[in-house]
Design a protein around this motif. Structure first.
Motif, mmCIF file in Angstrom:
data_model
loop_
_atom_site.group_PDB
_atom_site.id
_atom_site.type_symbol
_atom_site.label_atom_id
_atom_site.label_comp_id
_atom_site.label_asym_id
_atom_site.label_seq_id
_atom_site.Cartn_x
_atom_site.Cartn_y
_atom_site.Cartn_z
ATOM 1 N N ILE A 341 -24.628 11.811 44.132
ATOM 2 C CA ILE A 341 -24.163 10.540 44.694
ATOM 3 C C ILE A 341 -23.143 9.959 43.724
ATOM 4 C CG2 ILE A 341 -24.751 8.166 45.322
ATOM 5 C CD1 ILE A 341 -27.505 9.129 46.164
ATOM 6 N N LEU A 466 -30.856 6.705 45.975
ATOM 7 C CA LEU A 466 -30.533 6.348 44.595
ATOM 8 C C LEU A 466 -31.793 6.237 43.732
ATOM 9 C CD1 LEU A 466 -27.791 3.613 45.208
ATOM 10 C CD2 LEU A 466 -27.436 5.830 44.106
ATOM 11 N N VAL A 473 -26.762 10.862 40.002
ATOM 12 C CA VAL A 473 -26.035 9.645 40.376
ATOM 13 C C VAL A 473 -24.997 9.312 39.302
ATOM 14 C CG1 VAL A 473 -26.210 7.194 40.911
ATOM 15 C CG2 VAL A 473 -28.034 8.766 41.632
#
Length: 730
Positions: A341, A466, A473
């Motif tokens: 991400i 998340l 991330v």
């Protein structure tokens, strides 16, 4: 029979019964008519109302209130009505010759009535074979008239029954189109199924119909349907599930029963398979399946030791391209981890990172797919990375005949690297469809802004991802876009850090961000219209229809989408253009519109924006151009899938960017004023943002970081499967 003219300003209810002598007007949708009705004394009255199927000679019983129209005089506005067969010779002739019965014109109508007299309707109902006795009507024509009469008679009786339940003519037509001659039978047996099967009929309307049929409040069928409706309303608000205790209280409120009775409805709904309860949370069955199935695919992808990202190669850097440490880390992680991400605010270089990942993947001869939730986001992604991107729906390829996506759990996407942008918009059902279709070993890179509004649909997918520990991330923080000179970018970050936007000092100097302090809704509406139609086009050169978008927190109010759209349509799309009306909404050729629900059969999806093209009143269809070569045809009755889009809500603008944005932020919007709403609205503007609102309202939005809870257990399920703990995951 009451035919007294009003003496009390139309407050009293009156009932008229008589014969229609003339149909003055019927709109194209067939849901509004003006007729002249002669009562038993021969006095003619003007009757207006939302009814269809009126013909000269037909008898009509109507209840309503008299009103004194300033242009058309005294008229009765119908509230309830029912059609009756004509009772006079002249009425029968007019009725038969009105064109409603195929094969009967004025001459044949007169011949039939001359031959059978006052028994004409009885003959048509029971002895239609005798029609061949009438001069000029042979055996073939008699059979044709007989069939047409039977079809019309059946439809008329069904409509009379449905209208007697308070169903409007428009919905009578929808019901008849869906169920045909079985419409009345289906409504009587289970009116609540209409909420699932007829577009526009929800539980509340179905409940009113049920009440007219005498179905009791405590009927289990009603309680179960109301329970499902209440849960579905909560999913519209973004929830995937809801605490049972609080949910029962909401059901009791919806159903207007005691909580003990509502609890029985919950049990009935669960027994019928409408809902699923787990860990004291009530789920719609489809969302329960999605939430328990998605973690399996995420876990499988994240567990792959060998994945395509490992094959990406380092290539000579592009000239004048210097990646920051954050950007370099994001690119390298895309080759190191199967699930990534990349998040950050506007102007921090997310697009640059995507471009570099694509460049390296292509150099390694990997197959790359790019996608985004909306068409505008996909187009922007294509242009920025110089590589094709599609909407998620179009990438997965919906097959109307099969009612499913072509790419799914059995038939995976043929790509090595999948990059998905604007993932803050990803709701739970779409996330499931996407990850079902991703093959193990594919490198997945999700890109988005975690500080924007959550998805319109149910779930908090990005937040759950998340916090799950399943994804690598990388958060980008350094601002690049347009250097440090973009006041749109700097003010977006100020708002995100809890600071008020900066106002421009010298208004003679062109800027990309302006804040006009004004909180009087009427003055703000006038200002919006003037800015869009005159000041912005003149000073900045933007096209008022193509380039400028009004974004507002709400639909209602002086500065809501409904009011602004009416004003801008009147000014920006004036003149005598082809148009049609549905209810109180007018749509014209050239209007800017937005699709507000997914229509897989038409391959058009929630949030897609286009312009109305051709309008065909004879076929009752119109077309919408959605950019490129995509043209979609709609029936007039499908217009509830669209809304005017000169102004749209900030929520509906997610995933889109516009050259110029006008955004009112007023005290009247207080219920919606939140930091992420203001932040999202600002980040929709590419070249110009004009914020209109008082300091109090803007400050209220900046300070308000309290988010309404969205109930979901996706994060817990993801963490549980990662740690090998027991939790219901398919």
């Amino acid at each position: 029979m009451d035919t007294v003219q009003p003496k009390n300003n139309g407050l009293a209810t009156h009932t008229l019964r008589g014969e229609i002598t003339r149909v003055v007007y019927e709109n194209d949708e067939g849901d509004f008519s003006i007729v002249r009705l002669a009562d038993a004394q021969g006095v003619e009255h003007t009757v207006v109302g939302n009814f269809s199927g009126a013909f000269e000679g037909q008898s009509l019983e109507v209840t309503g209130r008299f009103e004194n129209h300033k242009e058309f005089g005294v008229q009765l506005r119908a509230e309830h009505f029912r059609f009756l067969l004509p009772g006079t010779r002249e009425g029968i002739i007019r009725y038969l010759s009105s064109g409603m019965i195929e094969g009967i014109g004025p001459k044949n109508a007169e011949n039939i009535v001359n031959h059978f007299g006052d028994k004409t309707l009885e003959i048509l109902d029971h002895y239609s074979a005798r029609l061949k006795e009438v001069p000029g009507i042979g055996k073939k024509r008699a059979a044709q008239i007989s069939e047409a009469w039977k079809a019309q008679s059946s439809r008329r009786e069904i409509f009379i029954f449905l209208q007697g339940l308070g169903i409007s003519s428009l919905y009578c037509q929808k019901l008849y189109k869906e169920y045909g001659d079985k419409a009345a039978e289906i409504v009587k047996s289970n009116p609540f199924r209409l909420a699932d099967e007829i577009e526009g009929i929800g539980f509340l309307m179905a409940d009113n119909i049920a009440s007219s049929l005498g179905i009791a409040k405590i009927d289990l069928q009603r309680l179960a349907a109301g329970t499902l409706y209440t849960l579905n309303q909560l999913t519209i608000a973004g929830h995937c599930c809801y605490p049972v205790k609080d949910f029962v209280a909401k059901c009791a409120e919806t159903l207007r029963v005691e909580q003990e009775t509502a609890a029985k409805g919950l049990e009935e709904a669960e027994m019928r398979g409408f809902i699923r309860i787990e860990k004291d949370m009530a789920y719609p069955v489809s969302l329960y399946r999605a939430e328990t199935e998605l973690p399996r695919y995420i876990y499988g992808l994240g567990s792959c030791r060998e994945h395509s990202g490992l094959k990406t190669v380092k290539v000579p850097p592009l000239k004048n391209l210097r990646l920051s440490e954050e950007q370099t880390l994001a690119v390298e992680r895309a080759g190191r981890y199967p699930l990534n991400i990349i998040t950050g605010g506007p102007g921090v270089g997310k697009t640059t990172v995507i471009h570099e990942i694509v460049r390296r993947a292509l150099a390694a001869k990997l197959k790359v797919y790019q996608a985004a939730p909306t068409g505008r986001a996909a187009k922007r992604m294509s242009e920025a990375a110089n590589f094709p991107a599609k909407t998620i729906h179009r990438m997965l390829k919906w097959e109307p005949a099969e009612r499913k996506f072509a790419y799914n759990a059995e038939h995976k996407l043929p790509c090595d690297v999948l990059i998905v942008d604007e993932i803050s918009m990803l709701d739970l059902p779409l996330a499931l469809c996407l990850f079902r279709a991703v093959n193990f070993g594919t490198s997945v890179i999700l890109v988005g802004d975690a500080d924007q509004l959550p998805s319109v649909g149910p779930g908090k997918v990005l937040d759950s991802f998340l916090k799950s520990g399943m994804f690598a991330v990388t958060k980008l923080t350094k601002i690049f876009r347009q250097g440090a000179g973009s006041r749109i970018i700097s003010n977006a970050h100020r708002v995100n850090h809890g600071e008020l936007p900066e106002k421009i000092g010298n208004t003679d100097t062109l800027s990309d961000f302006y804040w006009i302090e004004q909180d009087d809704p009427d003055k703000v509406l006038e200002l919006i219209v003037r800015l869009q139609t005159e000041r912005i086009p003149k000073r900045f050169g933007f096209d008022p229809v193509r380039d400028i978008q009004v974004l507002t927190p709400m639909n209602r109010g002086n500065c809501g989408t409904h009011s602004i759209n009416d004003c801008l349509q009147h000014i920006l799309n004036s003149g005598h253009k082809p148009q049609f009306k549905v209810g109180d909404r007018i749509f014209k050729a050239g209007d800017r519109v937005m699709q507000i629900s997914n229509n897989y059969d038409k391959n058009i999806f929630n949030g897609d924006m286009g312009r109305i093209g051709n309008i065909d009143h004879e076929e009752k269809i119109f077309s919408v151009f959605y950019g490129g070569s995509q043209v979609v045809n709609y029936e007039f009755t499908e217009v509830d899938q669209l809304t005017l889009a000169y102004a749209v809500t900030i929520h509906k603008s997610q995933g889109s960017e516009f050259p110029a944005v006008i955004m009112p932020m007023l005290n009247q919007h207080y219920m919606m004023l939140q930091r992420n709403l203001l932040y999202t609205g600002i980040t929709r503007a590419q070249k110009l943002l004009i914020l209109i609102g008082g300091a109090k309202a803007v400050a209220m939005a900046v300070r308000n970081t309290r988010l309404e809870p969205r109930y979901s257990l996706l994060r817990q399920r993801l963490v549980a499967i990662r740690k090998g703990k027991k939790f219901n995951v398919l």
